[in-house]
Write a protein that holds these residues in place. Structure first.
Motif, PDB file in Angstrom:
ATOM      1  N   ARG A 184       0.826  -1.210   0.000  1.00  0.00           N
ATOM      2  CA  ARG A 184       0.000   0.000   0.000  1.00  0.00           C
ATOM      3  C   ARG A 184       0.857   1.255   0.000  1.00  0.00           C
ATOM      4  O   ARG A 184       0.532   2.239  -0.665  1.00  0.00           O
ATOM      5  CB  ARG A 184      -0.923   0.004   1.220  1.00  0.00           C
ATOM      6  CG  ARG A 184      -2.007  -1.061   1.180  1.00  0.00           C
ATOM      7  CD  ARG A 184      -3.051  -0.822   2.253  1.00  0.00           C
ATOM      8  NE  ARG A 184      -4.068  -1.875   2.276  1.00  0.00           N
ATOM      9  CZ  ARG A 184      -5.303  -1.688   2.689  1.00  0.00           C
ATOM     10  NH1 ARG A 184      -5.687  -0.497   3.119  1.00  0.00           N
ATOM     11  NH2 ARG A 184      -6.171  -2.680   2.697  1.00  0.00           N
ATOM     12  N   ARG A 239       2.187   1.772  -3.422  1.00  0.00           N
ATOM     13  CA  ARG A 239       1.136   2.246  -4.312  1.00  0.00           C
ATOM     14  C   ARG A 239       0.839   3.722  -4.056  1.00  0.00           C
ATOM     15  O   ARG A 239       0.614   4.498  -4.990  1.00  0.00           O
ATOM     16  CB  ARG A 239      -0.120   1.421  -4.106  1.00  0.00           C
ATOM     17  CG  ARG A 239      -1.243   1.847  -5.037  1.00  0.00           C
ATOM     18  CD  ARG A 239      -2.408   0.912  -4.919  1.00  0.00           C
ATOM     19  NE  ARG A 239      -3.463   1.319  -5.814  1.00  0.00           N
ATOM     20  CZ  ARG A 239      -4.603   0.684  -5.956  1.00  0.00           C
ATOM     21  NH1 ARG A 239      -4.832  -0.402  -5.269  1.00  0.00           N
ATOM     22  NH2 ARG A 239      -5.539   1.114  -6.792  1.00  0.00           N
ATOM     23  N   ASN A 240       0.838   4.106  -2.797  1.00  0.00           N
ATOM     24  CA  ASN A 240       0.632   5.509  -2.452  1.00  0.00           C
ATOM     25  C   ASN A 240       1.744   6.364  -3.050  1.00  0.00           C
ATOM     26  O   ASN A 240       1.509   7.468  -3.538  1.00  0.00           O
ATOM     27  CB  ASN A 240       0.590   5.663  -0.931  1.00  0.00           C
ATOM     28  CG  ASN A 240       0.052   7.016  -0.502  1.00  0.00           C
ATOM     29  OD1 ASN A 240      -0.836   7.568  -1.141  1.00  0.00           O
ATOM     30  ND2 ASN A 240       0.585   7.529   0.577  1.00  0.00           N
ATOM     31  N   ARG A 285       1.451   9.440  -5.870  1.00  0.00           N
ATOM     32  CA  ARG A 285       2.051  10.762  -5.694  1.00  0.00           C
ATOM     33  C   ARG A 285       3.025  11.064  -6.822  1.00  0.00           C
ATOM     34  O   ARG A 285       3.173  12.211  -7.248  1.00  0.00           O
ATOM     35  CB  ARG A 285       2.737  10.846  -4.338  1.00  0.00           C
ATOM     36  CG  ARG A 285       1.768  10.829  -3.162  1.00  0.00           C
ATOM     37  CD  ARG A 285       2.507  10.779  -1.832  1.00  0.00           C
ATOM     38  NE  ARG A 285       1.575  10.772  -0.723  1.00  0.00           N
ATOM     39  CZ  ARG A 285       1.111  11.872  -0.114  1.00  0.00           C
ATOM     40  NH1 ARG A 285       1.487  13.054  -0.546  1.00  0.00           N
ATOM     41  NH2 ARG A 285       0.268  11.782   0.885  1.00  0.00           N
ATOM     42  N   TYR A 293       8.826   5.670   2.350  1.00  0.00           N
ATOM     43  CA  TYR A 293       8.548   4.696   1.305  1.00  0.00           C
ATOM     44  C   TYR A 293       9.688   3.713   1.039  1.00  0.00           C
ATOM     45  O   TYR A 293       9.475   2.694   0.393  1.00  0.00           O
ATOM     46  CB  TYR A 293       8.162   5.418   0.012  1.00  0.00           C
ATOM     47  CG  TYR A 293       6.885   6.190   0.177  1.00  0.00           C
ATOM     48  CD1 TYR A 293       5.678   5.527   0.355  1.00  0.00           C
ATOM     49  CD2 TYR A 293       6.878   7.571   0.196  1.00  0.00           C
ATOM     50  CE1 TYR A 293       4.493   6.220   0.538  1.00  0.00           C
ATOM     51  CE2 TYR A 293       5.699   8.280   0.375  1.00  0.00           C
ATOM     52  CZ  TYR A 293       4.517   7.599   0.539  1.00  0.00           C
ATOM     53  OH  TYR A 293       3.347   8.288   0.725  1.00  0.00           O
ATOM     54  N   LEU A 317      -8.858   2.781  -3.636  1.00  0.00           N
ATOM     55  CA  LEU A 317      -8.297   3.284  -2.388  1.00  0.00           C
ATOM     56  C   LEU A 317      -9.232   4.340  -1.818  1.00  0.00           C
ATOM     57  O   LEU A 317      -9.485   5.358  -2.438  1.00  0.00           O
ATOM     58  CB  LEU A 317      -6.909   3.905  -2.632  1.00  0.00           C
ATOM     59  CG  LEU A 317      -6.158   4.393  -1.396  1.00  0.00           C
ATOM     60  CD1 LEU A 317      -5.855   3.227  -0.464  1.00  0.00           C
ATOM     61  CD2 LEU A 317      -4.869   5.090  -1.781  1.00  0.00           C
ATOM     62  N   HIS A 331       1.125   9.859   5.244  1.00  0.00           N
ATOM     63  CA  HIS A 331       1.521   8.769   4.349  1.00  0.00           C
ATOM     64  C   HIS A 331       1.002   7.422   4.835  1.00  0.00           C
ATOM     65  O   HIS A 331       0.923   6.472   4.057  1.00  0.00           O
ATOM     66  CB  HIS A 331       3.041   8.727   4.221  1.00  0.00           C
ATOM     67  CG  HIS A 331       3.632  10.018   3.742  1.00  0.00           C
ATOM     68  ND1 HIS A 331       3.494  10.442   2.450  1.00  0.00           N
ATOM     69  CD2 HIS A 331       4.319  10.993   4.392  1.00  0.00           C
ATOM     70  CE1 HIS A 331       4.098  11.626   2.304  1.00  0.00           C
ATOM     71  NE2 HIS A 331       4.593  11.980   3.472  1.00  0.00           N
ATOM     72  N   CYS A 354      -3.291   5.495   4.240  1.00  0.00           N
ATOM     73  CA  CYS A 354      -3.740   4.440   3.334  1.00  0.00           C
ATOM     74  C   CYS A 354      -3.732   3.061   3.992  1.00  0.00           C
ATOM     75  O   CYS A 354      -4.413   2.146   3.518  1.00  0.00           O
ATOM     76  CB  CYS A 354      -2.866   4.413   2.081  1.00  0.00           C
ATOM     77  SG  CYS A 354      -1.116   4.064   2.396  1.00  0.00           S
ATOM     78  N   SER A 391      -7.171   1.964   5.053  1.00  0.00           N
ATOM     79  CA  SER A 391      -8.217   1.958   4.040  1.00  0.00           C
ATOM     80  C   SER A 391      -8.823   0.569   3.869  1.00  0.00           C
ATOM     81  O   SER A 391      -8.108  -0.434   3.935  1.00  0.00           O
ATOM     82  CB  SER A 391      -7.645   2.421   2.694  1.00  0.00           C
ATOM     83  OG  SER A 391      -7.144   3.729   2.783  1.00  0.00           O
TER      84      SER A 391
END
Length: 506
Positions: free
Chosen positions: A103, A106-107, A111, A158, A230, A253, A256, A259
């Motif tokens: 996730r 993917r976030n 971005r 990340y 999402l 950040h 998510c 979610s």
């Protein structure tokens, strides 16, 4: 001289018309304070749309709105969220942490796709420089210090190896880093929400509550079922983590991670996730049996790895037909067909599996008052897979739609005989046809074009990116001959551009 009129002496119908054109909810709220007349006229426009998901809090809120003396009359649109908390993630912390990593990546990708990132990447490539880490907004040079801070946040969040380590068997919670503590606390919250969801679902009580609530909406005309990739319900706040030293800019950040999951799950959960299939089969049937008959209905869902649980019984199909009995607009979009760990693998769906989906689409589009029909199987049969169904499986081509004006069948497979049946039913009603990425599974394209020319009132047509027969799997590029094909179907040209000279001679 005629006496002067007060604005409150205007007929209520006029005031209703005025407020129906006011899009600002705050202005409507303030207008209610002017007088009792304004309050009566403006109140119905305070809340026109509401959404519900399968949680006790969301269901209670929906019931409160639907039982309200004023709001129940103003709500015209209801969105039912199909995304849900995955039981597999809630009961397996290691799996949850692996999914968190996906996730976050993917976030990051989302971005990266923002305009500022693309602009900076283009400038850097032209200058022959390495692409710098993503900056959330395109700031000026004077903001270099702030930009550097955000770049550090990007790298720390990340590309942080700490979260996957929680999934290891020998992980010690007592030695968890601040990043790991955030993930652990998010997991506890996710598990609690999933447990709440499963309590609500016991005995299909959520179906009962939704049906009872919507029955109190006399002006409900638009019903939507949505399964977004999402959806972020909540934002993590620094006050929830006072001991970790993270501000909102860092915690955003991690939003998510809380979610709900879409029906197709993720790369981690695609094969194991169990979607709330009763939200289509049983809920739609029960709504129809309850006498709820909106004029606009739409379903947008991601295709689960296993379609067979979607199959509707004969009684459920009858209930869906009742739900659609007054529908003028019907829309189904099914996306995300890949179900293996790698894009392009396992995308094929057997015929019996696809027929389970058809057991919903067929009664859904069996709406005698339909004016707008959209069936979009977005991405279906990509990666060299061949369709296992056709249009006669997906749509009820037995009876005509007397008022059908617009037909959109993107990615839908069809035989030439299916098109012939459709044209025979609707040759004098359809004015717009869109069949982009359409796959002709049986027959010849030159014959299919000839059949589509049978629509007598067509003034707009699109057959972009055709597939099957002479087009193979499709090239995803615009063919110059398409303009000629469109002109021929619209009777602007008299020669079928796909027929050979020999065929013309004969």
């Amino acid at each position: 001289m005629a006496p002067k009129q007060n604005i409150e002496s205007l007929p209520m119908e006029v005031l209703h018309c005025v407020f129906s054109h006011v899009g600002d909810q705050e202005s409507i709220k303030q207008s209610r304070l002017v007088s009792r007349t304004f309050n009566d006229a403006a109140a119905p426009y305070l809340i026109e749309a509401a959404s519900v998901c399968v949680t006790s809090k969301s269901l209670a809120r929906l019931e409160e709105l639907c039982d309200h003396e004023v709001f129940s009359k103003s709500i015209t649109t209801i969105t039912i969220i199909l995304s849900h908390y995955d039981v597999g993630l809630a009961t397996d912390r290691s799996l949850f942490m692996h999914d968190c990593n996906g996730r976050l990546l993917r976030n990051m990708e989302m971005r990266e796709r923002m305009g500022a990132y693309k602009w900076r990447r283009m400038v850097a490539s032209k200058c022959g420089k390495k692409v710098p880490p993503f900056s959330f907004q395109d700031r000026s040079r004077e903001d270099a210090i702030q930009r550097e801070i955000e770049q550090q946040l990007w790298q720390r969040t990340y590309f942080n190896p700490e979260i996957p380590k929680i999934a290891e068997e020998d992980f010690n919670e007592g030695e968890a880093t601040p990043f790991q503590q955030v993930a652990l606390r998010v997991y506890v919250t996710y598990r609690e929400r999933c447990e709440d969801q499963e309590r609500v679902r016991q005995g299909n009580r959520h179906i009962d509550r939704i049906c009872s609530a919507l029955a109190n909406l006399p002006n409900l005309c638009n019903l939507r079922f949505d399964d977004p990739y999402l959806i972020i319900h909540d934002e993590l706040q620094a006050s929830d983590f006072p001991d970790l030293g993270f501000d909102r800019r860092m915690l955003e950040h991690f939003d998510c991670l809380l979610s709900p999951s879409s029906w197709c799950g993720s790369i981690t959960t695609n094969a194991t996730i169990v979607p709330l299939v009763e939200m289509l089969s049983e809920l739609c049937a029960r709504l129809g049996q309850s006498g709820i008959k909106p004029t606009v209905l739409s379903v947008q869902m991601t295709a689960p790895a296993h379609l067979r649980p979607l199959a509707l019984s004969a009684d459920q199909q009858a209930g869906v037909k009742l739900l659609m009995s007054r529908a003028a607009c019907a829309r189904i979009v099914v996306d995300a067909w890949d179900r293996a760990t790698t894009v392009g693998e396992g995308n094929g769906r057997s015929r019996d599996e696809m027929l389970a989906l058809c057991s919903f689409t067929k009664p859904f589009f069996a709406a005698p008052k339909l004016e707008y029909l959209r069936l979009d199987l977005r991405g279906y049969t990509d990666h060299g897979k061949t369709p296992t169904i056709d249009l006669s499986d997906l749509l009820p081509l037995e009876n005509p739609w007397p008022h059908l004006d617009t037909v959109i069948l993107d990615y839908s497979p069809a035989k030439t005989d299916d098109l012939r049946r459709l044209v025979a039913l609707q040759e004098n009603t359809v004015t717009e046809l869109q069949w982009d990425f359409g796959w002709l599974v049986r027959g010849r394209w030159d014959e299919a074009v000839e059949v589509l020319r049978g629509f007598q009132k067509l003034n707009k047509v699109s057959l972009a990116y055709p597939r099957g027969e002479r087009y193979g799997e499709g090239t995803y590029r615009t063919d110059n001959s398409l303009n000629e094909i469109h002109s021929y179907i619209l009777k602007q040209k008299g020669v079928n551009p796909l027929m050979t000279e020999v065929e013309h001679t004969n």
